[in-house]
Design a protein around this motif. Structure first.
Motif, PDB file in Angstrom:
ATOM      1  N   LEU A   1       1.549   0.751   0.450  1.00  0.00           N
ATOM      2  CA  LEU A   1       3.002   0.649  -0.257  1.00  0.00           C
ATOM      3  C   LEU A   1       3.187   1.713  -1.324  1.00  0.00           C
ATOM      4  CD1 LEU A   1       2.782  -3.307  -0.826  1.00  0.00           C
ATOM      5  CD2 LEU A   1       4.477  -1.906   0.704  1.00  0.00           C
ATOM      6  N   PHE A   2       1.973   2.074  -1.859  1.00  0.00           N
ATOM      7  CA  PHE A   2       1.973   3.200  -3.038  1.00  0.00           C
ATOM      8  C   PHE A   2       2.253   4.603  -2.406  1.00  0.00           C
ATOM      9  CE2 PHE A   2       0.025   0.273  -6.150  1.00  0.00           C
ATOM     10  CZ  PHE A   2       0.730   0.764  -7.209  1.00  0.00           C
ATOM     11  N   GLY A   3       1.935   4.534  -1.163  1.00  0.00           N
ATOM     12  CA  GLY A   3       2.244   5.693  -0.213  1.00  0.00           C
ATOM     13  C   GLY A   3       3.806   6.102   0.028  1.00  0.00           C
ATOM     14  N   VAL A   4       4.446   4.786   0.178  1.00  0.00           N
ATOM     15  CA  VAL A   4       5.975   4.706   0.509  1.00  0.00           C
ATOM     16  C   VAL A   4       6.463   5.253  -1.123  1.00  0.00           C
ATOM     17  CG1 VAL A   4       7.868   3.168   0.565  1.00  0.00           C
ATOM     18  CG2 VAL A   4       5.938   2.853   2.168  1.00  0.00           C
ATOM     19  N   LEU A   5       5.995   5.127  -2.173  1.00  0.00           N
ATOM     20  CA  LEU A   5       6.549   5.334  -3.367  1.00  0.00           C
ATOM     21  C   LEU A   5       6.265   6.970  -3.593  1.00  0.00           C
ATOM     22  CD1 LEU A   5       7.976   4.487  -6.089  1.00  0.00           C
ATOM     23  CD2 LEU A   5       5.550   3.952  -6.920  1.00  0.00           C
ATOM     24  N   THR A   6       4.987   7.127  -3.076  1.00  0.00           N
ATOM     25  CA  THR A   6       4.701   8.720  -2.938  1.00  0.00           C
ATOM     26  C   THR A   6       5.682   9.523  -2.141  1.00  0.00           C
ATOM     27  OG1 THR A   6       2.509   8.187  -3.334  1.00  0.00           O
ATOM     28  CG2 THR A   6       2.715  10.120  -2.321  1.00  0.00           C
ATOM     29  N   GLY A   7       6.154   9.090  -1.204  1.00  0.00           N
ATOM     30  CA  GLY A   7       7.115   9.720  -0.361  1.00  0.00           C
ATOM     31  C   GLY A   7       8.351   9.995  -1.074  1.00  0.00           C
ATOM     32  N   VAL A   8       8.769   8.820  -1.747  1.00  0.00           N
ATOM     33  CA  VAL A   8      10.011   8.836  -2.298  1.00  0.00           C
ATOM     34  C   VAL A   8      10.017   9.934  -3.282  1.00  0.00           C
ATOM     35  CG1 VAL A   8      11.672   7.551  -4.029  1.00  0.00           C
ATOM     36  CG2 VAL A   8      10.610   6.343  -1.985  1.00  0.00           C
ATOM     37  N   THR A   9       8.829   9.986  -4.354  1.00  0.00           N
ATOM     38  CA  THR A   9       8.579  10.923  -5.425  1.00  0.00           C
ATOM     39  C   THR A   9       8.379  12.315  -4.941  1.00  0.00           C
ATOM     40  OG1 THR A   9       6.332  10.364  -5.496  1.00  0.00           O
ATOM     41  CG2 THR A   9       7.986   9.101  -7.093  1.00  0.00           C
ATOM     42  N   THR A  10       7.987  12.515  -3.718  1.00  0.00           N
ATOM     43  CA  THR A  10       7.599  13.838  -3.057  1.00  0.00           C
ATOM     44  C   THR A  10       9.140  14.503  -2.670  1.00  0.00           C
ATOM     45  OG1 THR A  10       5.623  13.484  -2.031  1.00  0.00           O
ATOM     46  CG2 THR A  10       6.706  15.126  -1.268  1.00  0.00           C
TER      47      THR A  10
END
Length: 268
Positions: A10-19
């Motif tokens: 789930l934090f990976g999903v957020l990481t993709g957005v911020t990338t």
């Protein structure tokens, strides 16, 4: 184990957005997340902070390459602002990553928090970040900024496991670039940091053997974060150019403040 993997995903999903939206590549989210996760679950002998920084660089390498390619196809990358700055960032990153392996975990955490605090204050107090003049053409990067700025960005970013976007985005903003373009170019500028950092941390001598680790890099955490981030990058790139510039820059600062707060809580 499954619960931990899902949390990291789930934090990976957020990481993709911020990338895509902010050019972070993952560092400013994955460092505090992996640090907090390992602090609670890692067996004795695992250096949580160094592992968090190393894992961040590995995740950032994949995310930054994928996002940079997508933004290149959309025409948001401009060579004069990427090269030769990226070359000097690479040189600085090698030195910064090597230095980080000799710095204690507590000192590294304090440096990370201080880095965020200074950047937030600078962006709020100095003009040129929250808004840029629309009637003026963007200014080129000078030779001194490219050389010494690139070396400094690379050294700090690799040492702390972040992509350098917190320095490159304000730098490009103050040259008059729209937020969408400044954050887009933060991704290719993060690639040399990630390459140097990942190699140094993965091959660092004297690291205790641990299951699922390559040097300091936690391969399980990498897999979970990338499983969430890569599909998200493909979706988030469709909306990155539609956010109003002032809202975009304000959201960038708000996220930095949130990450600083999270790092402070996990280190308390």
């Amino acid at each position: 184990m499954l619960t931990s993997f899902l949390v990291l995903l789930l934090f990976g999903v957020l990481t993709g957005v911020t990338t895509v939206l902010f050019g972070f590549g993952g560092g400013f989210l994955t460092v505090p997340v992996v640090y907090g996760f390992l602090s609670a679950t890692a067996p004795p002998g695992v250096d949580a902070m160094h592992t968090a920084v190393a894992t961040s660089t590995a995740v950032m390498l994949v995310n930054a390459v994928v996002a940079a390619f997508a933004q290149w196809r959309q025409g948001r990358l401009h060579r004069p602002y990427v090269w030769p700055l990226a070359g000097y960032i690479l040189l600085g990153a090698v030195a910064g990553a090597c230095a980080a392996t000799w710095i204690g975990g507590t000192a590294l955490r304090v440096l990370f928090a201080g880095y965020l605090l200074v950047t937030i204050a600078d962006s709020l107090l100095r003009k040129g970040f929250l808004s840029v003049r629309r009637d003026a053409a963007p200014e080129p990067l000078g030779r001194g900024t490219t050389t010494f700025g690139g070396l400094g960005i690379g050294a700090v970013a690799a040492c702390l496991g972040v992509g350098g976007s917190v320095m490159t985005v304000p730098l490009l903003r103050r040259r008059g670039l729209p937020m969408a373009n400044a954050t887009a170019m933060a991704n290719p500028l993060s690639v040399p940091v990630a390459v140097a950092g990942t190699l140094v941390y993965a091959l660092a001598p004297g690291v205790p053997d641990a299951a699922g680790h390559l040097g300091y890099v936690d391969l399980t955490a990498c897999a979970a974060l990338l499983t969430g981030s890569l599909p998200t990058i493909a979706l988030a790139r469709r909306v990155s150019g539609r956010v109003p510039d002032r809202l975009y820059s304000s959201a960038y600062l708000a996220l930095l403040i949130l990450v600083l707060a999270a790092m402070t809580v996990t280190g308390a």
